[in-house]
Design a protein around this motif. Structure first.
Motif, PDB file in Angstrom:
ATOM      1  N   PRO A 132      19.612  -5.844 -27.489  1.00 29.38           N
ATOM      2  CA  PRO A 132      18.980  -5.717 -26.165  1.00 29.38           C
ATOM      3  C   PRO A 132      18.652  -7.073 -25.545  1.00 29.38           C
ATOM      4  O   PRO A 132      18.862  -7.286 -24.342  1.00 29.38           O
ATOM      5  CB  PRO A 132      17.703  -4.918 -26.471  1.00 29.38           C
ATOM      6  CG  PRO A 132      17.999  -4.184 -27.731  1.00 29.38           C
ATOM      7  CD  PRO A 132      18.877  -5.103 -28.522  1.00 29.38           C
ATOM      8  N   ALA A 133      18.182  -8.004 -26.383  1.00 30.19           N
ATOM      9  CA  ALA A 133      17.885  -9.348 -25.884  1.00 30.19           C
ATOM     10  C   ALA A 133      19.151 -10.033 -25.393  1.00 30.19           C
ATOM     11  O   ALA A 133      19.135 -10.770 -24.396  1.00 30.19           O
ATOM     12  CB  ALA A 133      17.220 -10.178 -26.985  1.00 30.19           C
ATOM     13  N   ILE A 152      21.943  -0.607 -19.468  1.00 22.66           N
ATOM     14  CA  ILE A 152      22.244  -0.326 -20.877  1.00 22.66           C
ATOM     15  C   ILE A 152      21.308  -1.113 -21.788  1.00 22.66           C
ATOM     16  O   ILE A 152      20.874  -0.614 -22.834  1.00 22.66           O
ATOM     17  CB  ILE A 152      23.717  -0.647 -21.186  1.00 22.66           C
ATOM     18  CG1 ILE A 152      24.640   0.211 -20.327  1.00 22.66           C
ATOM     19  CG2 ILE A 152      24.015  -0.404 -22.667  1.00 22.66           C
ATOM     20  CD1 ILE A 152      26.115  -0.144 -20.470  1.00 22.66           C
ATOM     21  N   SER A 153      20.980  -2.335 -21.410  1.00 23.96           N
ATOM     22  CA  SER A 153      20.054  -3.136 -22.212  1.00 23.96           C
ATOM     23  C   SER A 153      18.676  -2.492 -22.248  1.00 23.96           C
ATOM     24  O   SER A 153      18.011  -2.465 -23.299  1.00 23.96           O
ATOM     25  CB  SER A 153      19.951  -4.560 -21.643  1.00 23.96           C
ATOM     26  OG  SER A 153      21.201  -5.208 -21.673  1.00 23.96           O
ATOM     27  N   LEU A 158      14.794   1.004 -25.273  1.00 27.26           N
ATOM     28  CA  LEU A 158      14.124   2.291 -25.440  1.00 27.26           C
ATOM     29  C   LEU A 158      14.541   2.964 -26.744  1.00 27.26           C
ATOM     30  O   LEU A 158      13.701   3.499 -27.484  1.00 27.26           O
ATOM     31  CB  LEU A 158      14.445   3.195 -24.251  1.00 27.26           C
ATOM     32  CG  LEU A 158      13.894   4.632 -24.325  1.00 27.26           C
ATOM     33  CD1 LEU A 158      12.378   4.617 -24.397  1.00 27.26           C
ATOM     34  CD2 LEU A 158      14.365   5.443 -23.122  1.00 27.26           C
ATOM     35  N   MET A 159      15.831   2.939 -27.053  1.00 25.12           N
ATOM     36  CA  MET A 159      16.316   3.550 -28.291  1.00 25.12           C
ATOM     37  C   MET A 159      15.737   2.853 -29.516  1.00 25.12           C
ATOM     38  O   MET A 159      15.427   3.496 -30.526  1.00 25.12           O
ATOM     39  CB  MET A 159      17.844   3.496 -28.334  1.00 25.12           C
ATOM     40  CG  MET A 159      18.554   4.426 -27.374  1.00 25.12           C
ATOM     41  SD  MET A 159      18.204   6.175 -27.712  1.00 25.12           S
ATOM     42  CE  MET A 159      17.076   6.528 -26.377  1.00 25.12           C
ATOM     43  N   LEU A 160      15.579   1.532 -29.417  1.00 23.96           N
ATOM     44  CA  LEU A 160      14.984   0.783 -30.521  1.00 23.96           C
ATOM     45  C   LEU A 160      13.543   1.216 -30.750  1.00 23.96           C
ATOM     46  O   LEU A 160      13.102   1.398 -31.897  1.00 23.96           O
ATOM     47  CB  LEU A 160      15.055  -0.716 -30.223  1.00 23.96           C
ATOM     48  CG  LEU A 160      14.516  -1.654 -31.302  1.00 23.96           C
ATOM     49  CD1 LEU A 160      15.318  -1.520 -32.586  1.00 23.96           C
ATOM     50  CD2 LEU A 160      14.550  -3.104 -30.800  1.00 23.96           C
ATOM     51  N   LEU A 161      12.816   1.412 -29.655  1.00 26.26           N
ATOM     52  CA  LEU A 161      11.434   1.871 -29.756  1.00 26.26           C
ATOM     53  C   LEU A 161      11.370   3.271 -30.356  1.00 26.26           C
ATOM     54  O   LEU A 161      10.548   3.545 -31.253  1.00 26.26           O
ATOM     55  CB  LEU A 161      10.783   1.856 -28.375  1.00 26.26           C
ATOM     56  CG  LEU A 161       9.347   2.391 -28.282  1.00 26.26           C
ATOM     57  CD1 LEU A 161       8.403   1.561 -29.141  1.00 26.26           C
ATOM     58  CD2 LEU A 161       8.875   2.408 -26.838  1.00 26.26           C
ATOM     59  N   PHE A 177      19.145  11.015 -36.120  1.00 25.20           N
ATOM     60  CA  PHE A 177      19.711  11.259 -34.800  1.00 25.20           C
ATOM     61  C   PHE A 177      19.386  10.111 -33.842  1.00 25.20           C
ATOM     62  O   PHE A 177      20.253   9.641 -33.099  1.00 25.20           O
ATOM     63  CB  PHE A 177      19.172  12.581 -34.249  1.00 25.20           C
ATOM     64  CG  PHE A 177      19.672  12.923 -32.882  1.00 25.20           C
ATOM     65  CD1 PHE A 177      21.005  13.240 -32.678  1.00 25.20           C
ATOM     66  CD2 PHE A 177      18.818  12.927 -31.790  1.00 25.20           C
ATOM     67  CE1 PHE A 177      21.483  13.557 -31.416  1.00 25.20           C
ATOM     68  CE2 PHE A 177      19.285  13.233 -30.521  1.00 25.20           C
ATOM     69  CZ  PHE A 177      20.615  13.557 -30.330  1.00 25.20           C
ATOM     70  N   VAL A 178      18.129   9.656 -33.855  1.00 24.38           N
ATOM     71  CA  VAL A 178      17.729   8.567 -32.960  1.00 24.38           C
ATOM     72  C   VAL A 178      18.462   7.281 -33.317  1.00 24.38           C
ATOM     73  O   VAL A 178      18.871   6.512 -32.438  1.00 24.38           O
ATOM     74  CB  VAL A 178      16.201   8.363 -33.018  1.00 24.38           C
ATOM     75  CG1 VAL A 178      15.798   7.176 -32.166  1.00 24.38           C
ATOM     76  CG2 VAL A 178      15.475   9.612 -32.545  1.00 24.38           C
ATOM     77  N   GLN A 179      18.647   7.033 -34.605  1.00 25.56           N
ATOM     78  CA  GLN A 179      19.370   5.830 -35.014  1.00 25.56           C
ATOM     79  C   GLN A 179      20.807   5.850 -34.513  1.00 25.56           C
ATOM     80  O   GLN A 179      21.331   4.829 -34.061  1.00 25.56           O
ATOM     81  CB  GLN A 179      19.364   5.690 -36.533  1.00 25.56           C
ATOM     82  CG  GLN A 179      19.996   4.394 -37.014  1.00 25.56           C
ATOM     83  CD  GLN A 179      20.199   4.363 -38.515  1.00 25.56           C
ATOM     84  OE1 GLN A 179      20.489   5.398 -39.134  1.00 25.56           O
ATOM     85  NE2 GLN A 179      20.040   3.198 -39.108  1.00 25.56           N
ATOM     86  N   ARG A 180      21.436   6.996 -34.551  1.00 26.01           N
ATOM     87  CA  ARG A 180      22.807   7.102 -34.054  1.00 26.01           C
ATOM     88  C   ARG A 180      22.864   6.884 -32.550  1.00 26.01           C
ATOM     89  O   ARG A 180      23.782   6.227 -32.042  1.00 26.01           O
ATOM     90  CB  ARG A 180      23.395   8.468 -34.434  1.00 26.01           C
ATOM     91  CG  ARG A 180      23.798   8.536 -35.898  1.00 26.01           C
ATOM     92  CD  ARG A 180      23.857   9.969 -36.400  1.00 26.01           C
ATOM     93  NE  ARG A 180      24.254  10.019 -37.797  1.00 26.01           N
ATOM     94  CZ  ARG A 180      23.444   9.754 -38.813  1.00 26.01           C
ATOM     95  NH1 ARG A 180      22.180   9.424 -38.594  1.00 26.01           N
ATOM     96  NH2 ARG A 180      23.880   9.821 -40.051  1.00 26.01           N
ATOM     97  N   LEU A 181      21.883   7.404 -31.822  1.00 24.02           N
ATOM     98  CA  LEU A 181      21.827   7.155 -30.389  1.00 24.02           C
ATOM     99  C   LEU A 181      21.662   5.661 -30.102  1.00 24.02           C
ATOM    100  O   LEU A 181      22.293   5.124 -29.186  1.00 24.02           O
ATOM    101  CB  LEU A 181      20.669   7.940 -29.766  1.00 24.02           C
ATOM    102  CG  LEU A 181      20.839   9.448 -29.628  1.00 24.02           C
ATOM    103  CD1 LEU A 181      19.585  10.053 -28.986  1.00 24.02           C
ATOM    104  CD2 LEU A 181      22.081   9.792 -28.811  1.00 24.02           C
TER     105      LEU A 181
END
Length: 229
Positions: A132-133, A152-153, A158-161, A177-181
């Motif tokens: 993201p950075a 996308i960044s 958000l996905m990392l959080l 599931f969240v990790q795959r997203l």
């Protein structure tokens, strides 16, 4: 026949390498999920290093993603897009983090390896924090596609959080599931950079395509110009 040194040809070469590497990574990861008995909702990707079918496919997919990411950096540079030292460093920490995570699997009670597990865990943290950075660090230098990269960044952040929440509170969010997203969004960011490099192929350094007029064969340079008519 040697390899062409023209910027456009070099950009197309790196774009092809990056695209092929990421396509192979996606194909391998998809097949692994189809043949393994792991649960994609609750089991993390790291657990696929130890599976009943498809052993070794997780590492191959992650390494291919790292190679494709480094090829994307080369494509951006070949296309004449200025990449700062910070962005290059983030490309490096993302790719090296993925590579280390692939080479050093996580530690599980049935497959204990504390040293490898520690390396794997911190490598993943470094990699997922870097991307993201990286996207945000490129916004000031990209000739096009800034809105997409910014969006996308933000999605990757958000996905990392959400992944952190799922990891700490698995009863609240399915961590697998969240990790795959999160990984899908990260790869989408790399793909968007590949598209930008491809679009900038004919632009040359500075992002501006300039056609140089060729000298007319009917004019003899030894005679002065007659001036405007």
């Amino acid at each position: 026949m040697g390899i062409s040194t023209e910027p456009g040809d070099r950009t197309r070469l790196w774009v092809s390498i990056a695209t092929a590497a990421l396509a192979w990574a996606a194909f391998t990861m998809t097949v692994l999920h189809l043949i393994s008995s792991h649960d994609p909702l609750t089991d993390t990707l790291s657990s696929y290093a130890f599976t009943d079918r498809g052993t070794g496919m997780l590492g191959a997919s992650i390494l291919a993603t790292a190679i494709g990411s480094l090829a994307t950096l080369a494509a951006l540079s070949a296309a004449g897009i200025a990449v700062s030292g910070t962005s290059r460093a983030l490309f490096g920490t993302w790719s090296l983090g993925l590579g280390a995570a692939a080479l050093f699997p996580a530690s599980y009670p049935e497959h204990p390896n504390p040293v490898s597990g520690e390396i794997h865990q911190y490598s993943c943290v470094i990699a997922f924090l870097s991307l993201p950075a990286l996207g945000f660090s490129l916004l000031d230098t990209l000739p096009s596609g800034r809105r997409a990269v910014r969006g996308i960044s933000a999605g990757a952040t958000l996905m990392l959080l959400l992944f952190g929440i799922g990891y700490a509170l698995p009863w609240l969010l399915p961590v697998g599931f969240v990790q795959r997203l999160a990984l899908i969004v990260d790869v989408a960011l790399i793909c968007s950079l590949i598209v930008i490099a491809r679009r900038n192929t004919s632009a040359g350094p500075g992002g501006i395509g300039v056609s140089r007029p060729s000298a007319s064969p009917d004019l003899d340079p030894s005679f002065p110009s007659a001036g405007p008519l």
